[in-house]
Structure formats: C-alpha cells, structure tokens
Design a protein around this motif. Sequence first.
Motif, PDB file in Angstrom:
ATOM      1  N   PHE A  29       8.191 -15.303   5.951  1.00 38.92           N
ATOM      2  CA  PHE A  29       7.510 -15.400   4.941  1.00 38.92           C
ATOM      3  C   PHE A  29       6.629 -14.750   5.013  1.00 38.92           C
ATOM      4  O   PHE A  29       5.663 -13.676   5.993  1.00 38.92           O
ATOM      5  N   VAL A  30       5.841 -13.622   3.713  1.00 35.44           N
ATOM      6  CA  VAL A  30       5.174 -13.375   3.713  1.00 35.44           C
ATOM      7  C   VAL A  30       4.476 -13.826   2.633  1.00 35.44           C
ATOM      8  O   VAL A  30       4.401 -14.164   1.250  1.00 35.44           O
ATOM      9  N   ARG A  31       2.905 -13.260   3.170  1.00 40.46           N
ATOM     10  CA  ARG A  31       1.432 -13.594   2.143  1.00 40.46           C
ATOM     11  C   ARG A  31       0.647 -12.327   2.030  1.00 40.46           C
ATOM     12  O   ARG A  31       0.902 -10.999   2.231  1.00 40.46           O
ATOM     13  N   ILE A  32       0.386 -12.435   0.857  1.00 40.85           N
ATOM     14  CA  ILE A  32      -0.820 -10.906   0.419  1.00 40.85           C
ATOM     15  C   ILE A  32      -2.219 -11.206   0.675  1.00 40.85           C
ATOM     16  O   ILE A  32      -2.205 -11.732  -0.860  1.00 40.85           O
ATOM     17  N   PRO A  33      -2.558 -11.233   1.574  1.00 39.62           N
ATOM     18  CA  PRO A  33      -4.226 -11.825   1.434  1.00 39.62           C
ATOM     19  C   PRO A  33      -5.142 -10.970   0.726  1.00 39.62           C
ATOM     20  O   PRO A  33      -6.535 -11.513   0.198  1.00 39.62           O
ATOM     21  N   ARG A  34      -4.930  -9.827   1.089  1.00 38.65           N
ATOM     22  CA  ARG A  34      -6.354  -9.216   0.283  1.00 38.65           C
ATOM     23  C   ARG A  34      -5.632  -7.645   0.024  1.00 38.65           C
ATOM     24  O   ARG A  34      -4.519  -7.504   0.094  1.00 38.65           O
ATOM     25  N   PHE A  35      -6.227  -6.896  -0.839  1.00 39.41           N
ATOM     26  CA  PHE A  35      -6.090  -5.395  -1.159  1.00 39.41           C
ATOM     27  C   PHE A  35      -6.881  -4.641  -1.398  1.00 39.41           C
ATOM     28  O   PHE A  35      -7.990  -4.838  -0.566  1.00 39.41           O
ATOM     29  N   ARG A  36      -7.123  -3.465  -1.138  1.00 44.72           N
ATOM     30  CA  ARG A  36      -7.809  -2.281  -1.216  1.00 44.72           C
ATOM     31  C   ARG A  36      -7.596  -1.462  -1.470  1.00 44.72           C
ATOM     32  O   ARG A  36      -6.529  -0.572  -1.499  1.00 44.72           O
ATOM     33  N   PRO A  37      -8.977  -0.966  -2.190  1.00 40.06           N
ATOM     34  CA  PRO A  37      -8.703   1.008  -2.480  1.00 40.06           C
ATOM     35  C   PRO A  37      -8.400   2.348  -1.662  1.00 40.06           C
ATOM     36  O   PRO A  37      -9.324   1.954  -0.633  1.00 40.06           O
ATOM     37  N   GLU A  38      -7.774   2.701  -1.816  1.00 42.24           N
ATOM     38  CA  GLU A  38      -7.180   4.331  -1.461  1.00 42.24           C
ATOM     39  C   GLU A  38      -7.291   5.762  -1.859  1.00 42.24           C
ATOM     40  O   GLU A  38      -7.642   5.000  -2.847  1.00 42.24           O
TER      41      GLU A  38
END
Length: 360
Positions: A112-121
Amino acid sequence: QGWASEEDDDWMPFRAADFVRPPVGPPVDATPPLASPPPPPPPPPPPPPPPPPPPSSSPSRAAPTSDARPPPPQHGLAQQLGQSGTSSSALPDRKQQPKGAGVRLLEEPLVFVRIPRFRPEGKFGSHVAFALLVEKPGSTHTVLKRYSDFVQLHEELARKSFAASLPSLPPYKAFANFDAAFLERRRQRLETYVSFLCLHSLVMSDPAFCAWLQLDSITEIAVRLTVMHMLGQFETAFSAVVALAEALAADEENVAVRCLHPTVLRALQGTLMLDSIPQAVAVSACAILERTLKQRRARQLFLPRSAGGVVALLTVFTRGGNAAQAAQRVFEGLCDVDAADQLAGDTAQDGQAAAARRNS
C-alpha cells in the motif's frame, strides 16, 4: 320657330343620336380576355441513394461523435501520456477490470502506497520531491520521487505487454514547481496512479516496479506468489513458495510477520489444495505456515472454517510422505501456541484473583 316640329319627327331622315361620334377602336366587349401563364413544370425527382458498401471482413472504427471534445493542448512527453481523469480522492474501483489479456486486479493490495506530502528541493526550489510511504507486511519505508521519476517508470511500463491497461499520468506543466495548488492536485493524482499500479496484477509482478518502490526480496517473492496463484500460473507459484521459505529461513527476526497478510495466506491455502503440488513445495508451504501461525492474527485469518486452512493441512497430511510430516509439525506448533495462550490466560486470572483477595 325652327324648320321642323314634333309632329314632323316621323319624316325626319336623321336623328340626334346619329350625330354622336362613335368611340375609337373596337368595342369593349370585343376585347379578348388575357390568357393566364402556364403552370411551372414539376421539379425533377431526387436521384436514388447510392447502394450500401459491401460488408468488410475487418470491423471499421466508429466515427467520433460531434459532442466529443478534443483533448487540451499539451507539450512534450505529457502530450503522449495524456491527462488522467481518475478521481484523486479515492482508490481505483476494484470491480472494473483493466483492459488487456491476462490482466486482473488484486482483491486487496499487498503493498500500500500513500503520498502524504511533498517538499521543494534544490537551489531556489528548482524541483519538488514527493514522499512515498510504502507499507508492506512487517515494515514501512519512505521513498522520495520526483515527477520525472514517475515519467521514467511510466515509459518503462509502457513497453510491456500490458501497456494498454495502464492509467495515464497527471499532465506536465511548465514552471509547476512554483504553483502550490497545482502541486497539491498533482500529489493527489500521483497517489491515485500508484495505488492503481499496486492493484494491477502484472505490474506488481514486474521486477521494474518492485525495484522502483525499493521492495525487499521477501515482499517481492510474496507478491509474485499471490499474483501467479491468482492468474493460475501454478508452476511459477510453486517456485515462489520454495523461494519464500528459503528467504524466511534467513530472516529469523521478522519471520513471523513477513507473510502476515490475507492474500499470502489465501495463496498458501490454495496451493496446498492443488493435486499437482510437489512434495517439496508442500513441505516449504508448511514451513512458512509453521512460522507465520505463531501470530494470533495469522491464526484468525487461516484457521476459521470459512478460510479452509485446516482442511488444506489435513489434505496434505493424508497424502503422506515428507509433506505429511511437515503438516504434523504445523498442528503441533498450533497446539503449543494454544497451550501457551491457555497458560498465560490462567496466570492472568490467578493474578487478578490474588489482587482481589488482597484488596478485600
């Protein structure tokens, strides 16, 4: 007095009416009536319709309807991939099977895969990293992926035989890294995209996708076992059972929870019920169950009458040989666990009774 009198009218050779000048031209009554113009000729009949074309052997593609809207203009790779129309807030519908020969959806995802957040890099936020939380039996880990990583994965899977059943990626957008609302929509659509891939039977059995998610060898073998058993490719499932037993023997720390999943236990039960199962495969499956059934949750999933686990073990036991001895060890392990649970329950009751006597 005039030259004539009224009495002399009878002999007058002329009368006053004779001196009235007649009108010029023919009398009015003598004018012929004007003729009406002839009616216009009737229009020619329409030409007959052309004969229908003869039926062809190959089916023709239906013409597009007039109310179909053309897709929005896209650029670069997004023009080839298209825009996903899947809802971003829910998992894919498991009842609707994807297109493609031999393609089925798993009853429930083993990974099971979730993408809870993202962030700039990067410098000045030049790119955005999406955090993928990968949950599998016994462990959880996080993988950072950029949008270009999703594009590379999609291009690699599109070269497989099941390419027609793949969903489309979210669209590409220039300077999207500076649009927070667009990045949030992309995060939701990427999560839906990966969730569908985790239910896709052939994608989950593909080594490229397992490597992309950075799955360990035990999880990858368990996925291959469940998928091949569901698709009826039992020879490959037999090999996966043997490989899974060997991998679990080398991982003594988390061996009891690595196969603690309903789909894995159902695949093991169904494999034991096959008449064509070799003795070595039956011994390996019993070895897996001997370790896994030490967990209470595993016993709740495998031992009820509706699950058929006890019937499968009895079937192996009646066939004799090394498989019967392996099934016997499973039953002995269950008895030991039951006795230990009973002893622990009795000890807890005795402790409660002693505490109640002290309080009284």
